[in-house]
Write a protein that holds these residues in place. Structure first.
Motif, mmCIF file in Angstrom:
data_model
loop_
_atom_site.group_PDB
_atom_site.id
_atom_site.type_symbol
_atom_site.label_atom_id
_atom_site.label_comp_id
_atom_site.label_asym_id
_atom_site.label_seq_id
_atom_site.Cartn_x
_atom_site.Cartn_y
_atom_site.Cartn_z
ATOM 1 N N MET A 1 65.441 98.516 64.549
ATOM 2 C CA MET A 1 66.462 98.917 63.808
ATOM 3 C C MET A 1 66.814 97.656 63.013
ATOM 4 O O MET A 1 66.936 96.401 63.401
ATOM 5 N N PHE A 2 66.882 97.672 61.539
ATOM 6 C CA PHE A 2 67.174 96.645 60.855
ATOM 7 C C PHE A 2 68.584 96.395 60.467
ATOM 8 O O PHE A 2 69.226 97.461 60.156
ATOM 9 N N LEU A 3 69.184 95.097 60.386
ATOM 10 C CA LEU A 3 70.656 94.974 59.759
ATOM 11 C C LEU A 3 70.296 94.402 58.368
ATOM 12 O O LEU A 3 69.602 93.392 58.244
ATOM 13 N N VAL A 4 70.776 95.104 57.120
ATOM 14 C CA VAL A 4 70.450 94.482 55.786
ATOM 15 C C VAL A 4 71.899 93.915 55.328
ATOM 16 O O VAL A 4 72.638 95.028 55.439
ATOM 17 N N ILE A 5 71.918 92.917 54.877
ATOM 18 C CA ILE A 5 73.278 92.355 54.279
ATOM 19 C C ILE A 5 72.977 91.964 52.875
ATOM 20 O O ILE A 5 71.794 91.365 52.403
ATOM 21 N N ARG A 6 73.720 92.190 51.772
ATOM 22 C CA ARG A 6 73.723 91.867 50.564
ATOM 23 C C ARG A 6 74.151 90.750 50.161
ATOM 24 O O ARG A 6 75.344 90.222 50.696
ATOM 25 N N VAL A 7 73.426 89.575 49.595
ATOM 26 C CA VAL A 7 73.765 88.415 49.389
ATOM 27 C C VAL A 7 74.115 87.755 47.928
ATOM 28 O O VAL A 7 75.193 87.182 47.813
ATOM 29 N N ARG A 8 73.573 88.476 47.089
ATOM 30 C CA ARG A 8 73.869 88.066 45.816
ATOM 31 C C ARG A 8 74.568 89.226 44.893
ATOM 32 O O ARG A 8 74.393 90.428 45.470
ATOM 33 N N GLY A 9 75.264 88.913 43.836
ATOM 34 C CA GLY A 9 76.021 90.114 43.091
ATOM 35 C C GLY A 9 75.166 90.967 42.180
ATOM 36 O O GLY A 9 73.940 90.920 42.342
ATOM 37 N N THR A 10 75.885 91.374 41.133
ATOM 38 C CA THR A 10 75.192 92.465 40.445
ATOM 39 C C THR A 10 74.766 92.061 38.681
ATOM 40 O O THR A 10 74.311 92.529 38.245
ATOM 41 N N THR A 11 74.983 90.937 38.608
ATOM 42 C CA THR A 11 74.958 90.074 37.462
ATOM 43 C C THR A 11 73.282 89.953 37.135
ATOM 44 O O THR A 11 72.857 89.398 37.874
ATOM 45 N N GLY A 12 72.877 90.618 36.021
ATOM 46 C CA GLY A 12 71.342 90.369 35.753
ATOM 47 C C GLY A 12 70.613 91.149 36.340
ATOM 48 O O GLY A 12 69.415 90.730 36.235
ATOM 49 N N VAL A 13 70.986 92.116 37.294
ATOM 50 C CA VAL A 13 69.847 92.730 38.118
ATOM 51 C C VAL A 13 69.165 93.850 37.164
ATOM 52 O O VAL A 13 69.804 94.577 36.383
ATOM 53 N N ILE A 14 67.855 93.869 37.547
ATOM 54 C CA ILE A 14 67.009 94.738 36.814
ATOM 55 C C ILE A 14 67.363 96.131 37.143
ATOM 56 O O ILE A 14 67.532 96.305 38.557
ATOM 57 N N LYS A 15 67.246 96.971 36.213
ATOM 58 C CA LYS A 15 67.565 98.424 36.699
ATOM 59 C C LYS A 15 67.027 99.377 37.828
ATOM 60 O O LYS A 15 67.938 99.691 38.812
ATOM 61 N N ASN A 16 65.689 99.048 38.150
ATOM 62 C CA ASN A 16 65.232 99.568 39.170
ATOM 63 C C ASN A 16 65.469 98.870 40.490
ATOM 64 O O ASN A 16 65.452 99.633 41.659
ATOM 65 N N ILE A 17 65.756 97.737 40.601
ATOM 66 C CA ILE A 17 66.197 97.023 41.643
ATOM 67 C C ILE A 17 67.419 97.422 42.071
ATOM 68 O O ILE A 17 67.987 97.519 43.089
ATOM 69 N N ALA A 18 68.638 97.452 40.958
ATOM 70 C CA ALA A 18 69.690 98.055 41.146
ATOM 71 C C ALA A 18 69.946 99.369 41.669
ATOM 72 O O ALA A 18 70.751 99.545 42.586
ATOM 73 N N ASP A 19 68.975 100.216 41.382
ATOM 74 C CA ASP A 19 68.863 101.588 41.898
ATOM 75 C C ASP A 19 68.624 101.528 43.367
ATOM 76 O O ASP A 19 68.852 102.344 43.991
ATOM 77 N N THR A 20 67.728 100.723 43.689
ATOM 78 C CA THR A 20 67.276 100.464 45.052
ATOM 79 C C THR A 20 68.228 99.902 45.998
ATOM 80 O O THR A 20 68.458 100.665 47.010
ATOM 81 N N LEU A 21 69.097 99.140 45.456
ATOM 82 C CA LEU A 21 70.183 98.557 46.087
ATOM 83 C C LEU A 21 71.409 99.855 46.348
ATOM 84 O O LEU A 21 71.989 99.881 47.375
ATOM 85 N N ASP A 22 71.580 100.612 45.290
ATOM 86 C CA ASP A 22 72.301 101.558 45.439
ATOM 87 C C ASP A 22 71.873 102.774 46.636
ATOM 88 O O ASP A 22 72.594 103.194 47.394
ATOM 89 N N MET A 23 70.376 102.904 46.553
ATOM 90 C CA MET A 23 69.853 103.810 47.699
ATOM 91 C C MET A 23 70.313 103.353 49.018
ATOM 92 O O MET A 23 70.438 104.010 49.910
ATOM 93 N N LEU A 24 70.005 101.940 49.045
ATOM 94 C CA LEU A 24 70.501 101.274 50.316
ATOM 95 C C LEU A 24 71.906 101.454 50.760
ATOM 96 O O LEU A 24 72.231 100.766 51.662
ATOM 97 N N ARG A 25 72.745 101.777 49.709
ATOM 98 C CA ARG A 25 74.176 101.709 49.827
ATOM 99 C C ARG A 25 74.899 100.270 49.825
ATOM 100 O O ARG A 25 75.862 100.178 50.469
ATOM 101 N N LEU A 26 74.209 99.471 49.370
ATOM 102 C CA LEU A 26 74.452 97.874 49.015
ATOM 103 C C LEU A 26 75.111 97.715 47.919
ATOM 104 O O LEU A 26 74.442 97.177 47.006
ATOM 105 N N ASN A 27 76.234 98.150 47.613
ATOM 106 C CA ASN A 27 76.949 98.076 46.317
ATOM 107 C C ASN A 27 77.710 96.628 46.118
ATOM 108 O O ASN A 27 77.906 96.435 45.002
#
Length: 152
Positions: free
Chosen positions: A1-27
């Motif tokens: 089991m992995f613990l995943v933590i979001r470190v950086r914010g949303t500014t300048g995120v490429i769309k497909n990476i932003a979609d991946t972060l949304d799928m991981l529920r890391l908003n």
């Protein structure tokens, strides 16, 4: 089991990476989720590696995170009483062991799957470079436990 933590914010995120972060529920920054180890999730982690950090969590740290930061739907804290009344588990320790062994998912128990953590005490190392380069991003292995303790 992995613990995943979001470190950086949303500014300048490429769309497909932003979609991946949304799928991981890391908003948002400092949000954490538990995900199981499988090829699909590993691909998502590699895609978003410039915005997140992850590693294998142990049960002791998971108990601490669930106790301090776990919330049931409605906003109340997760307690041993709630677990014994509404689930098959009598304590947070039992739940943590079941989660690590991928026997159950938080959402199935009525517990929010995202943990809203504090920023780490003493801060992140560097949010633009990987762990191998002395930063905070990417795969950490067992070192995720030390970071999670600083954030709980």
């Amino acid at each position: 089991m992995f613990l995943v933590i979001r470190v950086r914010g949303t500014t300048g995120v490429i769309k497909n990476i932003a979609d991946t972060l949304d799928m991981l529920r890391l908003n948002r920054i400092n949000h954490a989720v538990l995900i199981e180890e499988n090829p699909s999730y590993k691909g998502m982690l590699q895609k978003a590696k410039d915005y997140i950090t992850w590693g294998e969590i142990d049960s002791e740290v998971l108990v601490e995170i669930i106790t301090k930061r776990g919330r049931i739907i409605g906003g109340d804290k997760v307690t041993d009483e709630f677990l014994s009344e509404n689930t098959d588990y009598n304590s947070i320790e039992e739940l943590a062991n079941a989660l690590i062994n991928s026997e159950v998912k938080l959402a199935d128990l009525g517990i929010k799957p995202v943990f809203r953590l504090h920023p780490p005490r003493k801060g992140y190392e560097n949010i633009r470079s990987s762990v191998n380069e002395g930063g905070s991003l990417g795969y950490r292995g067992e070192d995720i436990n030390a970071l999670a303790k600083r954030m709980a």
